[in-house]
Structure formats: C-alpha cells, structure tokens
Enzyme design. Structure first.
Site, PDB file in Angstrom:
ATOM      1  N   ASP A  68     -21.358  40.800 -80.948  1.00  0.00           N
ATOM      2  CA  ASP A  68     -21.341  39.581 -81.764  1.00  0.00           C
ATOM      3  C   ASP A  68     -19.934  38.988 -81.730  1.00  0.00           C
ATOM      4  OD1 ASP A  68     -23.960  40.028 -82.542  1.00  0.00           O
ATOM      5  OD2 ASP A  68     -23.459  40.773 -84.527  1.00  0.00           O
ATOM      6  N   ARG A  96     -24.423  35.127 -74.746  1.00  0.00           N
ATOM      7  CA  ARG A  96     -25.329  34.614 -75.780  1.00  0.00           C
ATOM      8  C   ARG A  96     -24.677  33.361 -76.361  1.00  0.00           C
ATOM      9  NH1 ARG A  96     -24.878  37.820 -81.019  1.00  0.00           N
ATOM     10  NH2 ARG A  96     -26.154  39.408 -80.040  1.00  0.00           N
TER      11      ARG A  96
END
Ligand code: FAD
Length: 284
Positions: free
Chosen positions: A110, A160
C-alpha cells in the site's frame, strides 16, 4: 463498540484473520478475488511489528488451507518504515519469501502519505528484484506520480493505480477532483500503452468513467495484463457487472482490531456512507 463494529462490517470483514478468509470465500463464490489486509499503520514497537509479520505469515497459510483466491496487501509503516528502512525491508522480504512459497501468492505494498512515498518506492524496487510477484500502489493525486510510473515500468513493476486517500499539500498534490481524475486517466494511458508482459496493472477505483477508460485502453493495448480492484462494501453491483463481462475483479478485504479508524476514513471519503451506516441500523 459492539454496535459500531456491526455497522462497520460493510467495509471490514471482522476482527480476525478467519473472518477475513470467510469474507474472501463469499467473494470467491461470486467470482471476485480477495486482497486481504490487516488493518493498522504506524506500528511503533518492534514487538508489535514482529507480531504483524507473524500475522501475515499465518494469513498466507490460512489462504492455502482454505483454498481461497486471495493476495495480501501491507502498509509500509505496519512493517517498520517509520522506524528503520533496512528493518522494514527485511520484514517485507520475510513476507515476500513466504508469498513465493505459497502457490506463488502475490504481495502488494500500500502507499501511505507523502513522507513515505520515496522510501516506499525504494523498498519496492529492492523487493521486486528478488520477488517479481510484488506490486505497489501509485496515487494519481501526487504530481510526482507520472515520473514514478515512467521510472517503474521499465523495471517490470506491477502497479495498483489509486487516486490517493491522504490529505496532501497543494505544493505536491492535485487538489481538485477534476485534476486528480485527469491525472488518473493520464497515468492509466501511460500504464496501458507502455506495459510489457513483465508488468501488471491493477485499476483500483470505483469511478465508472475511469473504468470505462481502462476498457478502451485494454482494447487498444491487448498485451497489457490488468484487473479491477475495489474496496469491500463499495459498488458491489459494479463488481458483478465487470465479472459478468469476464473481467478479473479483486476486492480489498480489511480485517483486524483496528477497524474503527478505517471505517472513519471510508465515511470521510463519501458522506453518504453515513446514510449507509444509519440504514444498516434498521435494515439487518
Ligand atoms: C483496492 C484499493 C486499494 C487502495 N489502496 C490505496 C493505497 O495504497 N493508498 C492510498 O492512498 N489509497 C488507496 N486506495 C484508496 C483510493 O486512493 C481512494 O481514496 C478511493 O478508492 C476512492 O477513490 P475512487 O478512485 O474510487 O474515486 P472517487 O472519485 O472517490 O469515487 C468515484 C465514485 O465511486 C463511488 N465511490 C467512491 N468511494 C465510495 C465509497 N466509499 N462508498 C460508496 N461509493 C463510493 C462514488 O459513486 C463516486 O462518485 C485504495 C483503493 C482501492 C479500491
């Protein structure tokens, strides 16, 4: 707290790993893959960080044992990036190694707020050289992201693409929804047109316009490999539409005792989530 937890259940699977696995199993039964995350950030002590590493190793075992389709996603400050870079890297490498040994599972990193952006990319590029099944999030609200995408693609990065969830200064970030979305579209185009078979794109958004744009780009660039990623409890109908169109869809499934701050963030993103919260008081 009991009632709040019940309300937050739209966005979080529960307080423990087994509840995360159960949620992924339910998603898998609808054709949606999972992306499990133990909630938490800025873990302060080495003892707690070690416990977090062990939790992810256990989670990988559980994914295998339950035979569910799920990858994992970890925040750098959960593994010690705010303490020491090398220590954090060693922790990621432990999890990445275990991932590789678990039917080639996949580790996502992340992206947190801007003080950690560069060190997260430094971590990522080091992990990637050893473990190719590793991806990183890039935030379209950051002005630097175009350069980052251009630097990372030739390294075989798996990206991502998200809009970004933190409050950043206008010096470094686009501040209007329009500018953030325009940059998202620009970065999507870069990713789709420049990706080779070493790359992978996770189109992580609930924005229908960006999803339509990615479909066009996918048609024009058939060599690019990609999937759609959305949060648990958000735009479930859209997920099912994409599954029906034969697209690969993955759902970010957070779990853990630190569910409260995550739920508050979801509410901040979209005020009408408060209505959803309120409604679930009455609609069981
Ligand atoms: C899989 C995944 C991983 C992520 N990882 C990161 C990360 O590592 N770092 C990071 O900074 N951010 C991350 N994010 C969060 C992301 O940055 C955004 O804050 C979040 O996804 C909302 O942006 P959006 O692209 O959906 O677009 P928005 O412009 O916020 O929303 C577009 C439309 O989607 C719908 N929608 C959006 N959010 C909601 C909601 N909560 N409830 C109901 N409808 C909604 C609405 O119709 C809205 O108009 C991640 C998001 C996803 C899906």
């Amino acid at each position: 707290m009991g009632i709040l937890l019940r309300l937050a259940r739209q966005w979080i699977a529960g307080e423990n790993a087994q509840q995360g696995i159960d949620q992924v199993k339910a998603a898998n039964s609808k054709g949606i893959l999972g992306l499990l995350n133990l909630l938490g950030e800025h873990v302060e002590t080495r003892e707690d960080i070690e416990a977090t590493v062990q939790e992810y190793l256990k989670l990988l075992d559980l994914i295998d044992q339950a035979k569910v389709g799920s990858q994992i996603s970890i925040k750098p400050t959960q593994l010690g990036l705010n303490i020491n870079f090398d220590y954090c890297l060693a922790n990621y490498l432990k999890v990445a190694e275990s991932c590789a040994g678990h039917a080639n599972n996949y580790l996502w990193i992340d992206m947190e707020n801007s003080p950690f952006t560069q060190s997260t990319f430094d971590l990522y590029t080091k992990i990637l050289t050893k473990y190719p099944n590793t991806g990183v999030a890039i935030q379209s609200y950051l002005k630097r992201s175009e350069k980052d995408v251009k630097n990372l693609i030739p390294l075989g990065a798996k990206v991502r693409l998200v809009k970004g969830a933190y409050n950043e200064s206008p010096d470094i970030a686009f501040k209007t929804k329009k500018d953030v979305t325009e940059n998202y579209s620009k970065l999507l185009a870069l990713l789709f047109t420049q990706s080779t078979k070493e790359n992978f794109i996770a189109v992580a958004t609930h924005d229908s316009k960006m999803i339509e744009r990615s479909k066009e780009l996918a048609k024009e660039n058939p060599a690019a490999t990609y999937e759609y990623e959305m949060l648990m409890g958000v735009r479930d109908n859209l997920k099912m539409e994409l599954v029906a169109q034969g697209k690969q869809v993955r759902e970010y499934v957070p779990y853990g005792p630190k569910w409260l701050s995550y739920s508050i963030r979801r509410i901040r993103e979209k005020k009408s989530n408060i209505l959803l919260l309120g409604r679930s008081l009455f609609v069981q």
